[in-house]
Design a protein around this motif. Structure first.
Motif, PDB file in Angstrom:
ATOM      1  N   GLY A 198       0.842  -1.187   0.000  1.00 56.94           N
ATOM      2  CA  GLY A 198       0.000   0.000   0.000  1.00 56.94           C
ATOM      3  C   GLY A 198       0.876   1.234   0.000  1.00 56.94           C
ATOM      4  O   GLY A 198       1.890   1.295  -0.702  1.00 56.94           O
ATOM      5  N   THR A 203      -1.151   0.704   4.689  1.00 54.92           N
ATOM      6  CA  THR A 203      -0.648  -0.534   4.106  1.00 54.92           C
ATOM      7  C   THR A 203      -1.552  -1.668   4.566  1.00 54.92           C
ATOM      8  O   THR A 203      -2.098  -1.640   5.669  1.00 54.92           O
ATOM      9  N   TRP A 204      -1.703  -2.693   3.736  1.00 54.89           N
ATOM     10  CA  TRP A 204      -2.728  -3.709   3.953  1.00 54.89           C
ATOM     11  C   TRP A 204      -2.131  -5.111   3.888  1.00 54.89           C
ATOM     12  O   TRP A 204      -1.317  -5.406   3.021  1.00 54.89           O
ATOM     13  N   LEU A 313      -3.695  -4.186  -5.393  1.00 50.98           N
ATOM     14  CA  LEU A 313      -4.433  -4.020  -4.150  1.00 50.98           C
ATOM     15  C   LEU A 313      -5.920  -4.265  -4.377  1.00 50.98           C
ATOM     16  O   LEU A 313      -6.434  -4.034  -5.477  1.00 50.98           O
ATOM     17  N   CYS A 317      -9.003  -0.680  -1.062  1.00 50.08           N
ATOM     18  CA  CYS A 317      -7.709  -0.240  -0.515  1.00 50.08           C
ATOM     19  C   CYS A 317      -7.030   0.739  -1.465  1.00 50.08           C
ATOM     20  O   CYS A 317      -6.485   1.762  -1.044  1.00 50.08           O
ATOM     21  N   CYS A 321      -6.061   4.648  -0.729  1.00 56.08           N
ATOM     22  CA  CYS A 321      -4.692   5.131  -0.914  1.00 56.08           C
ATOM     23  C   CYS A 321      -4.639   6.295  -1.896  1.00 56.08           C
ATOM     24  O   CYS A 321      -3.888   7.253  -1.697  1.00 56.08           O
TER      25      CYS A 321
END
Length: 426
Positions: A198, A203-204, A313, A317, A321
């Motif tokens: 991310g 962040t994922w 992603l 998400c 972002c």
């Protein structure tokens, strides 16, 4: 292996000591020089004395030097680490206090949102000064390691405008992984394999495997909701996990300032909050812009840092972002150009600011912040007189407010007593 590491902002005593001892855990790095530099001669003296004791107690060949002359510290350095906070706690207080007058209740205010954007405006001109020195006096091919917030903006500016090989470092990912391992009942965090990607602070964990077994959303939600501590401390993260299908690396309160839905009203805040490598994208994450500063897995070997490419992603998400990336891009350009109108547009497009404030409020708030922090914003010196004039005539109403979930200010003595009590209890 003998080389030189320069640390800018080394007067941050606790941080520098931890960084120093972590680096020296690698046996190959012990016969090197640490060149410390800071504006505070007093703090430099303290940290050098501490590090000298560490070297002496462990019988290491490591050399420690300290100077307020930054170029001298950077001369011949192979790696340069920055951990600076321009304006210190004085400016940081305004990053939080002034937006509160306009209803913007930040948790930390160091990455985006009104406080993070102004933090970047203070830092970026100084970061570019560092880059100039690195180009002129550091070792050929020196690498600049940014370990200061706002991470993405600092790193973006150093790469795009400073023209220095730069990597941003953040330690947030590890803590989330430790939580996941704990709730899943792992005996050690090393049983958990994960892919995390991310942007900084957004962040994922897009792939999780416990001892090789893939962990799905439902199992992870159930594990977090059953945990006696995290079920209360991480309510917002768990809610995002339920809706997005992936867990965020960022802490509950910090994550809430990047998502406009949870901090837009005081009653919502109290409902949710209890009293790796950062590089330019360049195709690593397929559904984020090429010029964005991303945080994603990388591998270090004899060829340098190599990023794992081709990551996509989940759509939610990526959309979240993107909101921050657009703000970061405008903020960097404003910081370099000194364009106060672009700065106001950057703040206006911040997700939390936009959820809370009107354009008129944003324009006045930015004027107030630029005037209050003028000593650290030389690129806006030409805009300060007009900003003062506008403030003297403005009819936008503000309020004095401590925020919905703010801890009381504590003295050093109170903090020490609290730490001693926790140590005794534990």
């Amino acid at each position: 292996m003998s080389f030189k590491i320069a640390i800018i902002g080394a007067g941050s005593v606790g941080f520098t000591k931890k960084l120093f001892t972590d680096i020296l855990c690698v046996p190959e790095f012990r016969d090197i020089e640490f060149a410390l530099t800071d504006l505070s001669e007093h703090n430099l003296g303290m940290i050098k004395a501490i590090l000298d004791k560490v070297v002496e107690a462990n019988g290491l060949p490591t050399r420690v030097t300290a100077t307020t002359d930054r170029r001298k510290a950077l001369d011949g350095a192979r790696y340069i680490i920055s951990c600076v906070r321009v304006g210190g706690l004085e400016a940081y207080a305004d990053d939080i206090r002034i937006p509160l007058k306009y209803g913007i209740d930040q948790c930390v205010g160091d990455t985006i949102c009104a406080g993070g954007i102004l933090y970047g405006q203070r830092n970026i001109p100084v970061i570019l000064d560092f880059c100039k020195d690195i180009r002129e006096v550091a070792a050929t091919g020196a690498k600049f390691l940014n370990y200061a917030n706002p991470m993405a903006m600092n790193t973006w500016a150093a790469i795009a405008y400073g023209k220095v090989d730069t990597v941003g470092l953040c330690h947030g990912v590890q803590h989330g992984a430790e939580q996941i391992a704990e709730v899943l009942g792992a005996k050690s965090r090393h049983e958990l394999d994960y892919v995390c990607s991310g942007i900084n602070h957004q962040t994922w964990f897009i792939d999780l495997r416990l001892n090789g077994r893939k962990i799905g959303k439902d199992e992870l939600v159930a594990a977090f909701e059953a945990h006696p501590v995290y079920s209360q401390q991480e309510k917002l993260r768990i809610d995002v996990l339920k809706r997005f299908g992936v867990y965020s690396t960022e802490s509950n309160g910090h994550l809430s300032e990047y998502l406009p839905w949870y901090r837009k009203r005081p009653d919502e805040i109290t409902r949710w909050i209890d009293s790796h490598f950062n590089v330019r994208n360049n195709g690593v994450i397929t559904n984020l812009p090429q010029d964005a500063i991303i945080e994603s897995p990388g591998f270090v070997d004899r060829f340098g840092i190599n990023m794992a490419a081709g990551i996509t992603l989940p759509e939610a998400c990526a959309a979240t972002c993107m909101s921050s990336i657009n703000v970061q891009r405008m903020s960097v350009h404003a910081a370099v150009s000194g364009d106060i109108d672009l700065l106001k547009l950057a703040v206006l497009h911040d997700p939390l600011v936009g959820a809370v404030s009107t354009p008129e409020e944003v324009w006045q708030m930015v004027d107030e912040m630029v005037v209050a922090q003028a000593q650290w914003l030389p690129q806006y010196a030409h805009a300060v007189p007009a900003a003062k004039e506008r403030l003297s005539k403005s009819a936008v109403k503000t309020r004095e407010w401590a925020g919905a979930a703010r801890r009381n200010v504590r003295s050093i003595e109170e903090l020490r007593a609290e730490k001693a009590a926790l140590k005794q209890a534990g």
